[in-house]
Design a protein around this motif. Structure first.
Motif, PDB file in Angstrom:
ATOM      1  N   GLU A 249     -30.240   5.023 -11.161  1.00  0.00           N
ATOM      2  CA  GLU A 249     -30.111   3.907 -10.237  1.00  0.00           C
ATOM      3  C   GLU A 249     -29.622   2.644 -10.943  1.00  0.00           C
ATOM      4  O   GLU A 249     -30.208   2.217 -11.934  1.00  0.00           O
ATOM      5  CB  GLU A 249     -31.468   3.637  -9.565  1.00  0.00           C
ATOM      6  CG  GLU A 249     -31.330   2.726  -8.374  1.00  0.00           C
ATOM      7  CD  GLU A 249     -32.692   2.277  -7.850  1.00  0.00           C
ATOM      8  OE1 GLU A 249     -33.724   2.643  -8.448  1.00  0.00           O
ATOM      9  OE2 GLU A 249     -32.706   1.541  -6.851  1.00  0.00           O
ATOM     10  N   CYS A 250     -28.560   2.093 -10.413  1.00  0.00           N
ATOM     11  CA  CYS A 250     -27.952   0.862 -10.962  1.00  0.00           C
ATOM     12  C   CYS A 250     -27.582   1.023 -12.444  1.00  0.00           C
ATOM     13  O   CYS A 250     -27.454   0.032 -13.165  1.00  0.00           O
ATOM     14  CB  CYS A 250     -28.859  -0.355 -10.802  1.00  0.00           C
ATOM     15  SG  CYS A 250     -29.168  -0.808  -9.114  1.00  0.00           S
ATOM     16  N   CYS A 251     -27.445   2.249 -12.924  1.00  0.00           N
ATOM     17  CA  CYS A 251     -27.111   2.510 -14.329  1.00  0.00           C
ATOM     18  C   CYS A 251     -28.146   1.923 -15.299  1.00  0.00           C
ATOM     19  O   CYS A 251     -27.826   1.609 -16.455  1.00  0.00           O
ATOM     20  CB  CYS A 251     -25.726   1.974 -14.685  1.00  0.00           C
ATOM     21  SG  CYS A 251     -24.419   2.703 -13.701  1.00  0.00           S
ATOM     22  N   MET A 252     -29.391   1.789 -14.838  1.00  0.00           N
ATOM     23  CA  MET A 252     -30.422   1.185 -15.677  1.00  0.00           C
ATOM     24  C   MET A 252     -30.664   1.967 -16.971  1.00  0.00           C
ATOM     25  O   MET A 252     -30.843   1.394 -18.032  1.00  0.00           O
ATOM     26  CB  MET A 252     -31.746   1.093 -14.911  1.00  0.00           C
ATOM     27  CG  MET A 252     -31.797   0.006 -13.860  1.00  0.00           C
ATOM     28  SD  MET A 252     -31.682  -1.639 -14.569  1.00  0.00           S
ATOM     29  CE  MET A 252     -30.029  -2.012 -14.100  1.00  0.00           C
ATOM     30  N   ILE A 255     -27.619   1.510 -19.322  1.00  0.00           N
ATOM     31  CA  ILE A 255     -27.605   0.175 -19.931  1.00  0.00           C
ATOM     32  C   ILE A 255     -28.753   0.044 -20.938  1.00  0.00           C
ATOM     33  O   ILE A 255     -28.573  -0.473 -22.041  1.00  0.00           O
ATOM     34  CB  ILE A 255     -27.708  -0.920 -18.842  1.00  0.00           C
ATOM     35  CG1 ILE A 255     -26.457  -0.910 -17.964  1.00  0.00           C
ATOM     36  CG2 ILE A 255     -27.900  -2.290 -19.475  1.00  0.00           C
ATOM     37  CD1 ILE A 255     -26.550  -1.804 -16.716  1.00  0.00           C
ATOM     38  N   ARG A 259     -28.540  -0.780 -24.906  1.00  0.00           N
ATOM     39  CA  ARG A 259     -29.239  -1.895 -25.548  1.00  0.00           C
ATOM     40  C   ARG A 259     -30.072  -1.430 -26.736  1.00  0.00           C
ATOM     41  O   ARG A 259     -30.210  -2.126 -27.719  1.00  0.00           O
ATOM     42  CB  ARG A 259     -30.186  -2.559 -24.556  1.00  0.00           C
ATOM     43  CG  ARG A 259     -29.501  -3.404 -23.539  1.00  0.00           C
ATOM     44  CD  ARG A 259     -30.434  -4.502 -23.085  1.00  0.00           C
ATOM     45  NE  ARG A 259     -30.072  -5.022 -21.785  1.00  0.00           N
ATOM     46  CZ  ARG A 259     -28.937  -5.666 -21.533  1.00  0.00           C
ATOM     47  NH1 ARG A 259     -28.083  -5.868 -22.509  1.00  0.00           N
ATOM     48  NH2 ARG A 259     -28.669  -6.083 -20.321  1.00  0.00           N
TER      49      ARG A 259
ATOM     50  N   LEU B  13     -36.815  -6.959 -15.141  1.00  0.00           N
ATOM     51  CA  LEU B  13     -36.535  -5.797 -14.289  1.00  0.00           C
ATOM     52  C   LEU B  13     -37.619  -4.736 -14.354  1.00  0.00           C
ATOM     53  O   LEU B  13     -37.348  -3.543 -14.223  1.00  0.00           O
ATOM     54  CB  LEU B  13     -35.175  -5.181 -14.648  1.00  0.00           C
ATOM     55  CG  LEU B  13     -34.019  -6.152 -14.835  1.00  0.00           C
ATOM     56  CD1 LEU B  13     -32.775  -5.400 -15.299  1.00  0.00           C
ATOM     57  CD2 LEU B  13     -33.727  -6.900 -13.542  1.00  0.00           C
ATOM     58  N   PHE B  56     -25.788  -7.002 -17.351  1.00  0.00           N
ATOM     59  CA  PHE B  56     -24.695  -6.348 -16.658  1.00  0.00           C
ATOM     60  C   PHE B  56     -24.933  -6.434 -15.152  1.00  0.00           C
ATOM     61  O   PHE B  56     -26.052  -6.699 -14.709  1.00  0.00           O
ATOM     62  CB  PHE B  56     -24.585  -4.881 -17.100  1.00  0.00           C
ATOM     63  CG  PHE B  56     -24.204  -4.718 -18.539  1.00  0.00           C
ATOM     64  CD1 PHE B  56     -22.867  -4.734 -18.922  1.00  0.00           C
ATOM     65  CD2 PHE B  56     -25.167  -4.573 -19.515  1.00  0.00           C
ATOM     66  CE1 PHE B  56     -22.515  -4.599 -20.249  1.00  0.00           C
ATOM     67  CE2 PHE B  56     -24.820  -4.444 -20.853  1.00  0.00           C
ATOM     68  CZ  PHE B  56     -23.491  -4.452 -21.217  1.00  0.00           C
ATOM     69  N   GLY B  58     -25.175  -4.162 -12.919  1.00  0.00           N
ATOM     70  CA  GLY B  58     -26.204  -3.223 -12.467  1.00  0.00           C
ATOM     71  C   GLY B  58     -27.591  -3.820 -12.578  1.00  0.00           C
ATOM     72  O   GLY B  58     -28.461  -3.594 -11.735  1.00  0.00           O
ATOM     73  N   GLU B  59     -27.802  -4.615 -13.604  1.00  0.00           N
ATOM     74  CA  GLU B  59     -29.120  -5.217 -13.822  1.00  0.00           C
ATOM     75  C   GLU B  59     -29.396  -6.321 -12.804  1.00  0.00           C
ATOM     76  O   GLU B  59     -30.521  -6.474 -12.341  1.00  0.00           O
ATOM     77  CB  GLU B  59     -29.212  -5.740 -15.263  1.00  0.00           C
ATOM     78  CG  GLU B  59     -29.214  -4.576 -16.248  1.00  0.00           C
ATOM     79  CD  GLU B  59     -29.163  -4.988 -17.699  1.00  0.00           C
ATOM     80  OE1 GLU B  59     -28.219  -5.715 -18.059  1.00  0.00           O
ATOM     81  OE2 GLU B  59     -30.041  -4.561 -18.463  1.00  0.00           O
ATOM     82  N   ILE B  61     -28.122  -6.355  -9.781  1.00  0.00           N
ATOM     83  CA  ILE B  61     -28.365  -5.657  -8.512  1.00  0.00           C
ATOM     84  C   ILE B  61     -29.774  -5.078  -8.486  1.00  0.00           C
ATOM     85  O   ILE B  61     -30.492  -5.155  -7.498  1.00  0.00           O
ATOM     86  CB  ILE B  61     -27.299  -4.563  -8.283  1.00  0.00           C
ATOM     87  CG1 ILE B  61     -25.926  -5.230  -8.092  1.00  0.00           C
ATOM     88  CG2 ILE B  61     -27.642  -3.704  -7.076  1.00  0.00           C
ATOM     89  CD1 ILE B  61     -24.757  -4.270  -8.043  1.00  0.00           C
ATOM     90  N   MET B  62     -30.182  -4.525  -9.623  1.00  0.00           N
ATOM     91  CA  MET B  62     -31.539  -3.978  -9.742  1.00  0.00           C
ATOM     92  C   MET B  62     -32.557  -5.077  -9.451  1.00  0.00           C
ATOM     93  O   MET B  62     -33.532  -4.857  -8.725  1.00  0.00           O
ATOM     94  CB  MET B  62     -31.739  -3.446 -11.166  1.00  0.00           C
ATOM     95  CG  MET B  62     -33.018  -2.683 -11.363  1.00  0.00           C
ATOM     96  SD  MET B  62     -32.942  -1.129 -10.448  1.00  0.00           S
ATOM     97  CE  MET B  62     -34.672  -0.768 -10.289  1.00  0.00           C
ATOM     98  N   GLU B  65     -32.860  -5.649  -5.907  1.00  0.00           N
ATOM     99  CA  GLU B  65     -33.591  -4.588  -5.212  1.00  0.00           C
ATOM    100  C   GLU B  65     -35.098  -4.734  -5.395  1.00  0.00           C
ATOM    101  O   GLU B  65     -35.868  -4.482  -4.482  1.00  0.00           O
ATOM    102  CB  GLU B  65     -33.110  -3.211  -5.693  1.00  0.00           C
ATOM    103  CG  GLU B  65     -31.729  -2.921  -5.130  1.00  0.00           C
ATOM    104  CD  GLU B  65     -31.239  -1.520  -5.426  1.00  0.00           C
ATOM    105  OE1 GLU B  65     -31.978  -0.724  -6.045  1.00  0.00           O
ATOM    106  OE2 GLU B  65     -30.092  -1.225  -5.035  1.00  0.00           O
TER     107      GLU B  65
END
Lengths: 268, 207
Positions: A249-252, A255, A259, B13, B56, B58-59, B61-62, B65
């Motif tokens: 989800e969301c490429c968590m 990413i 990191r 997050l 990024f 995606g982060e 957007i996360m 959410e």
């Protein structure tokens, strides 16, 4: 993706040397770097002569457990060794492996029946490695019959369809991916595993073939693999594939792994 | 620097941690509004990190959410619907354009900053903008456009809003938007970066 770290294996010359010289620090370091790289299990294979195997296993397992909480994958072609080595382990891990060869499965399954131990099962029997998907699935059915008999849930099984080298294959890995899809369709919760590097044997630039293989195998349903987690290119490919398959989800995860310098960055 | 644990958790997050902390603070008797404020501060921090290139997309957007998941619990507890919001803002991508990534980020940041955003989506006809502004009495409307060919459509929409007698402030945003475009279409503000949207809203609402 469940990563089984492959680096502590006596068939690797540097590890064989460390075992022969009782170089504890060398082994401990391998356990440490694989844990940091994200291994879910640390595979331990002694690959020494039979009379020394169990004591070597104990020595290796003790060293691994000194530096990490990551569970052990007991790796031996000898089912007795697998079963005996369980008592050296602080917590349930993975037996690597059984198959329908000889009485392996009947030695291991009763022992792990009422435990949390997981088990890799190779799709082969006394006639060797199957060459057709029908034969693969026949062996698989035989394994599942035994699993049912000992009440071992599919969740605890890692099925290895035994990928053979690409350079002699007639149809690439189509037979294997067909088998994987069929297995996952029948038992959605079962794990499908395999070595990431057998495929490229006898080819140049093996890394490229290994990476392409992992992508296609994961796409078919492979969710566990025995490999070198410190191989950043391969790990990057795995995280990218997970995301591309819609499991991130969301490429968590992708990413996060970036990191943590699991791939794509120069280590500090 | 964030000191509140919920603000920190959402900025980092930590989905599960945020859910637990929201529940914990509610059980403790904290007002839902205070909790929303904490979440907003953390979200603003995530926005800053995105802006600086640390996070990024995606982060970001996360983060949105996690905010939305929390609002599912908190929103029904906020009494008197709009009283807690800083104000209403109408947002949409103008007719002829269906790009919504930039708009969605701005919507998220505005929501995170405490505004009630009425998001009309993409390819929005001028009548729909006008109806939404009239209905919500929104002092601000945000229009997004990516395609240069849709400048005309943006101009028509703004002209129509003015013709309807509405003095709503108009913010336009998009990749190529600058003051020349702003003056051409007759908008009040223009923005290129997502966080500009929040800064301009705060200016308009005096928040």
């Amino acid at each position: 993706m469940i990563i089984i770290g492959e680096k502590i294996n006596g068939t690797i010359p540097s590890v064989a040397k460390a075992i022969a010289n009782k170089d504890a620090e060398f082994i401990k370091n391998l356990a440490k770097i694989q844990t940091e790289a994200g291994a879910a299990f640390i595979d331990v294979c002694a690959s020494v002569e039979d009379s020394l195997e169990l004591e070597t296993m104990k020595w290796l397992i003790d060293l691994v457990q000194e530096v990490t909480e990551t569970p052990i994958a007991i790796d031996s072609p000898n089912a007795r060794t697998c079963v005996e080595a369980i008592k050296f382990c602080n917590k349930p891990g993975l037996i690597n492996s059984v198959s329908l060869e000889g009485n392996k499965i009947d030695v291991v399954f009763p022992v792990i029946a009422d435990t949390k131990w997981e088990c890799t099962a190779l799709l082969c029997d006394d006639t060797g490695i199957p060459q057709t998907s029908e034969k693969h699935l026949e062996v698989f059915a035989g394994i599942m019959k035994k699993a049912k008999e000992y009440n071992i849930s599919p969740l605890r099984l890692h099925i290895d369809p035994l990928v053979q080298m690409l350079c002699t294959s007639d149809d690439g890995i189509i037979t294997v991916t067909d088998v994987i899809k069929e297995i996952k369709a029948t038992y959605p919760t079962i794990h499908v595993t395999g070595g990431a590097s057998n495929i490229s044997y006898n080819l140049p630039a093996r890394k490229i073939v290994n990476q392409a293989f992992i992508v296609l195998a994961m796409s078919a349903g492979m969710d566990s693999a025995i490999l070198d987690p410190t191989n950043k290119d391969l790990m990057g490919m795995i995280f990218a594939t997970e995301a591309l398959l819609g499991r991130d989800e969301c490429c968590m995860e992708y990413i996060g792994a970036f990191r943590e310098e699991k791939f794509g960055q120069k280590s500090k | 620097m964030l000191t509140d644990s919920i603000s920190k958790a959402i900025a980092e997050l930590e989905e599960q941690q945020v859910a637990e902390l929201v529940k914990e603070r509610l059980d403790k008797g904290d007002s839902p509004l205070e909790i929303v404020n904490s979440l907003q501060q953390g979200m603003a921090e995530a926005g800053r990190r995105f802006e600086s290139g640390e996070y990024f997309l995606g982060e970001l957007i996360m983060c949105g959410e996690i905010m939305q998941d929390s609002m599912v619990i908190l929103e029904p507890l906020l009494s008197g619907s709009n009283a807690e919001y800083k104000g209403n803002i109408v947002m949409g991508t103008v007719k002829g354009d269906i790009h919504d990534l930039g708009k969605n980020i701005v919507v998220m940041l505005l929501k995170g900053s405490g505004y009630n955003v009425i998001d009309l989506g993409v390819d929005v006809p001028k009548e729909k903008f006008i109806a939404a502004i009239q209905e919500s009495n929104a002092p601000m409307v945000g229009m997004s456009v990516l395609l240069t060919g849709c400048q005309e459509s943006m101009k028509e929409t703004i002209d129509a809003i003015r013709a309807a007698g509405l003095n709503t402030k108009v913010l336009i945003g998009g990749n190529y938007i600058d003051d020349v475009v702003k003056d051409f279409v007759g908008a009040d503000y223009s923005a290129q970066a997502a966080t500009d949207g929040v800064r301009i809203a705060n200016e308009i609402f005096g928040a």
